[in-house]
Design a protein around this motif. Structure first.
Motif, PDB file in Angstrom:
ATOM      1  N   PRO A 223       0.813  -1.217   0.000  1.00 37.83           N
ATOM      2  CA  PRO A 223       0.000   0.000   0.000  1.00 37.83           C
ATOM      3  C   PRO A 223       0.842   1.261   0.000  1.00 37.83           C
ATOM      4  CG  PRO A 223       0.055  -0.957   2.191  1.00 37.83           C
ATOM      5  CD  PRO A 223       0.737  -1.939   1.283  1.00 37.83           C
ATOM      6  N   VAL A 224       0.343   2.289  -0.629  1.00 34.65           N
ATOM      7  CA  VAL A 224       0.951   3.618  -0.541  1.00 34.65           C
ATOM      8  C   VAL A 224       0.405   4.282   0.713  1.00 34.65           C
ATOM      9  CG1 VAL A 224       1.151   5.892  -1.618  1.00 34.65           C
ATOM     10  CG2 VAL A 224       1.191   3.824  -3.033  1.00 34.65           C
ATOM     11  N   PRO A 225       1.247   4.738   1.621  1.00 35.19           N
ATOM     12  CA  PRO A 225       0.753   5.314   2.870  1.00 35.19           C
ATOM     13  C   PRO A 225      -0.098   6.564   2.629  1.00 35.19           C
ATOM     14  CG  PRO A 225       3.116   4.869   2.982  1.00 35.19           C
ATOM     15  CD  PRO A 225       2.716   4.715   1.557  1.00 35.19           C
ATOM     16  N   ALA A 226      -0.886   6.896   3.620  1.00 36.93           N
ATOM     17  CA  ALA A 226      -1.699   8.110   3.540  1.00 36.93           C
ATOM     18  C   ALA A 226      -0.830   9.363   3.518  1.00 36.93           C
ATOM     19  CB  ALA A 226      -2.669   8.170   4.722  1.00 36.93           C
ATOM     20  N   HIS A 227       0.399   9.240   4.023  1.00 37.17           N
ATOM     21  CA  HIS A 227       1.395  10.316   3.938  1.00 37.17           C
ATOM     22  C   HIS A 227       2.637   9.680   3.351  1.00 37.17           C
ATOM     23  CE1 HIS A 227      -1.253  12.693   6.482  1.00 37.17           C
ATOM     24  NE2 HIS A 227      -1.327  11.644   7.278  1.00 37.17           N
ATOM     25  N   VAL A 228       3.068  10.141   2.183  1.00 36.68           N
ATOM     26  CA  VAL A 228       4.135   9.444   1.478  1.00 36.68           C
ATOM     27  C   VAL A 228       5.156  10.421   0.914  1.00 36.68           C
ATOM     28  CG1 VAL A 228       2.914   9.406  -0.740  1.00 36.68           C
ATOM     29  CG2 VAL A 228       4.640   7.656  -0.245  1.00 36.68           C
ATOM     30  N   PHE A 229       6.408  10.031   1.017  1.00 38.44           N
ATOM     31  CA  PHE A 229       7.499  10.727   0.333  1.00 38.44           C
ATOM     32  C   PHE A 229       7.873   9.882  -0.880  1.00 38.44           C
ATOM     33  CE2 PHE A 229      12.307  10.854   0.070  1.00 38.44           C
ATOM     34  CZ  PHE A 229      12.346  11.976  -0.747  1.00 38.44           C
ATOM     35  N   ALA A 230       7.715  10.432  -2.069  1.00 33.00           N
ATOM     36  CA  ALA A 230       7.949   9.674  -3.297  1.00 33.00           C
ATOM     37  C   ALA A 230       8.658  10.550  -4.320  1.00 33.00           C
ATOM     38  CB  ALA A 230       6.635   9.141  -3.860  1.00 33.00           C
ATOM     39  N   PRO A 231       9.964  10.713  -4.209  1.00 35.66           N
ATOM     40  CA  PRO A 231      10.691  11.570  -5.155  1.00 35.66           C
ATOM     41  C   PRO A 231      10.671  10.984  -6.558  1.00 35.66           C
ATOM     42  CG  PRO A 231      12.233  10.268  -3.872  1.00 35.66           C
ATOM     43  CD  PRO A 231      10.874  10.043  -3.270  1.00 35.66           C
ATOM     44  N   TYR A 232      10.832  11.845  -7.532  1.00 37.86           N
ATOM     45  CA  TYR A 232      10.888  11.388  -8.911  1.00 37.86           C
ATOM     46  C   TYR A 232      12.223  10.703  -9.194  1.00 37.86           C
ATOM     47  CZ  TYR A 232       6.552  13.517 -10.347  1.00 37.86           C
ATOM     48  OH  TYR A 232       5.222  13.812 -10.492  1.00 37.86           O
ATOM     49  N   PHE A 233      12.144   9.617  -9.943  1.00 37.98           N
ATOM     50  CA  PHE A 233      13.318   8.876 -10.406  1.00 37.98           C
ATOM     51  C   PHE A 233      13.391   9.027 -11.915  1.00 37.98           C
ATOM     52  CE2 PHE A 233      14.955   5.028 -12.413  1.00 37.98           C
ATOM     53  CZ  PHE A 233      16.195   4.884 -11.801  1.00 37.98           C
TER      54      PHE A 233
END
Length: 594
Positions: free
Chosen positions: A47-57
């Motif tokens: 699951p993707v958390p309700a608060h997520v850090f997801a930088p661009y790759f």
């Protein structure tokens, strides 16, 4: 957001502007479980958390996403970009390259590794290049079902739970493409509901400092009219190109506040918390494409992090993971470095705790020296800058100290304590009796959170420059004139000084120049350079005896003088500094012969 060989002339944007309006699920099911059918049976996606850090790759670089995820600590990556190989096509490939199809053979193993480590990836469609070449799938393909099938293929191929749609440039004004894209989103959401899957969509959109412009807002208005659920709107808080000087953390907050007000009009039934939970922000660490006036600093990062936690927004991101280093200070708009002085993965480490929780990172700081080494003659001094930066949490007071200095070497700081993010000048002063050698001196910063150190390599030169002696106490840091000899009124003073804690004052009168001398024996028949810093009217420096050369200046500020000379058969010369009759005091500091 990708940096390419061609750029839009109207707005110098690299691929970086392709950030996100993230469509995230708002139900508990939107926590991200996806059931994958087929011969292998059902499998629950991470699951993707309700608060997520997801930088661009940046997927076109040849870098391995699993490796960079592990190195940076970023469990979730937004992988950019997917686009068609040519306008009119309905088939997407990574980077629009037919050799990088959507299949397990392309990134499949790396994505599985990331998922096994508790994270996931968010495939991103579009980006600046695709959006300006009609190869963004909804612009390229006129069949809504084919667009939806491309989205669904990402879900089933890679076991992902969120898709990002980076929509900018020409894609913001292609009304037919906007409508097809949102109709396809609605189809995928219907497909997911009927098959027991949860698929989240994120939109990445450019922003002004007061919220979306009319074209970005029109994308969301069209989504509402097509019953396409947009779960998160992730705004690109950089590349404003408005000619103003920006405090980027403040502008992030202002842009998000403007977006919040726009969401209030679009979704009037949502609560305040639900509207903040629809918001994401994507920064561009360091100097963005516009230039130095738009610089997201290391101090901005914890400010934005703490604000994001306090508001309960959904996503923190930045363009791009490969920029998270300080390898090109002063250079803007690069895809492989931030353009500012920073430690490797500084921004990743600051934002990463946002994933899965809302706990503020503890206060911490970094410490560095520039330069980190120098050589001095006995009796001289040298300086370096101690720089500190906030690496997480809030700025705190940092006390500076040093250890490891040998006898005859003193270390002082000005100031002796700084607030993290500030700097201090450290002076390494040697006496005439300092023993030759190279010494590792540890500079330490201590704060409530703990301490950090940096090492300075100080070399005290030995006797002789090619076999002869050397000038000593050139910086007068011993606190006395010896071994210099002077005239009445000459003395050591603590102000003004060029560096360190002391300098010499030469006191001319109507009957004397105030000359200060030191005799040194150097290598015979050898060329040397005398340098010294002086301040005052008619300040002379030079050598006499075995060689004769001098120069002078009149200046109310510190001025460096240089004299070249060649020794005679004895190698002995007298180094001097003096003023002129009745012309006022002269100050001298940091003399050396090399």
């Amino acid at each position: 957001m990708r940096l390419t060989a061609t750029r839009a002339s109207a707005r110098r944007l690299t691929g970086k502007t392709r950030l996100t309006i993230t469509a995230l699920a708002t139900t508990a099911a939107a926590a991200g479980f996806v059931v994958i059918g087929g011969a292998s049976g059902a499998q629950a996606a991470t699951p993707v958390p309700a608060h997520v850090f997801a930088p661009y790759f940046e997927a076109w670089t040849g870098d391995d996403p699993a490796t960079l995820s592990s190195q940076s600590g970023a469990k979730y990556l937004t992988m950019a970009f997917l686009q068609t190989a040519s306008a009119g096509s309905c088939t997407v490939d990574w980077n629009g390259s037919t050799s990088m199809s959507v299949s397990s053979s392309t990134f499949g193993s790396s994505i599985s590794t990331i998922q096994a480590n508790g994270g996931n990836v968010i495939p991103s469609f579009g980006g600046y290049t695709a959006d300006t070449t009609n190869t963004e799938i909804a612009d390229s393909c006129t069949n809504v079902s084919s667009i939806a099938a491309a989205y669904e293929s990402l879900v089933t191929t890679y076991n992902v739970t969120r898709i990002d749609l980076d929509t900018e440039a020409n894609s913001l004004t292609n009304s037919a493409g906007i409508d097809r894209r949102n109709k396809a989103i609605a189809q995928v959401e219907s497909w997911a509901a009927s098959t027991g899957r949860t698929v989240q969509f994120s939109y990445t959109l450019p922003t002004t400092t007061s919220g979306l412009d009319s074209s970005g807002l029109a994308v969301l208005q069209n989504a509402v009219s097509n019953n396409a659920r947009v779960d998160v709107v992730n705004i690109m808080t950089f590349d404003y190109y408005d000619g103003a000087t920006h405090e980027m953390a403040t502008d992030t907050e202002n842009a998000a506040n403007g977006l919040y007000n726009q969401l209030s009009s679009l979704y009037p039934s949502k609560t305040s918390a639900q509207k903040w939970a629809m918001i994401g922000v994507t920064e561009m660490p360091g100097i963005d494409d516009y230039g130095a006036a738009e610089t997201f600093t290391t101090a901005d990062a914890p400010t934005v992090y703490n604000w994001a936690v306090s508001k309960g927004i959904n996503e923190l991101s930045f363009w791009a993971l490969q920029r998270d280093n300080g390898n090109c200070p002063g250079t803007g708009g690069q895809d492989n470095c931030s353009g500012i002085s920073q430690s490797q993965w500084y921004f990743s480490h600051t934002f990463e705790p946002f994933s899965g929780g809302t706990t503020n990172p503890g206060n911490d700081f970094s410490l560095s020296l520039s330069p980190s080494s120098a050589s001095v003659n006995p009796g001289s001094s040298t300086t370096a800058q101690v720089s500190t930066a906030v690496t997480s949490g809030s700025a705190q007071s940092v006390s500076l100290s040093a250890s490891g200095a040998p006898s005859g070497v003193t270390v002082s700081f000005n100031p002796a304590s700084v607030t993290a993010g500030g700097s201090s000048t450290v002076t390494f002063a040697t006496s005439s009796s300092a023993a030759p050698g190279t010494y590792a001196i540890t500079v330490k910063g201590t704060a409530a959170s703990g301490s950090h150190t940096a090492t300075y390599s100080l070399t005290v030169n030995g006797s002789g420059t090619g076999g002869g002696g050397s000038l000593t106490n050139g910086g007068f840091e011993s606190g006395s004139l010896s071994p210099w000899t002077g005239q009445s009124g000459d003395a050591v003073v603590s102000s003004p000084v060029h560096s360190g804690s002391h300098a010499a004052v030469i006191a001319p009168t109507a009957s004397q120049t105030g000359e200060l001398d030191q005799t040194v024996t150097l290598k015979a028949n050898t060329s040397y350079t005398l340098t010294g810093w002086v301040q005052g009217n008619y300040a002379f420096i030079g050598v006499s005896g075995g060689a004769s050369a001098s120069t002078w200046t009149s200046s109310s500020s510190w001025t460096k003088l240089t004299v070249s000379f060649t020794t005679g058969s004895s190698g002995t010369v007298t180094v001097f500094v003096h003023g002129w009759y009745s012309q006022g005091n002269v100050y001298a500091d940091d003399f050396s012969v090399s």
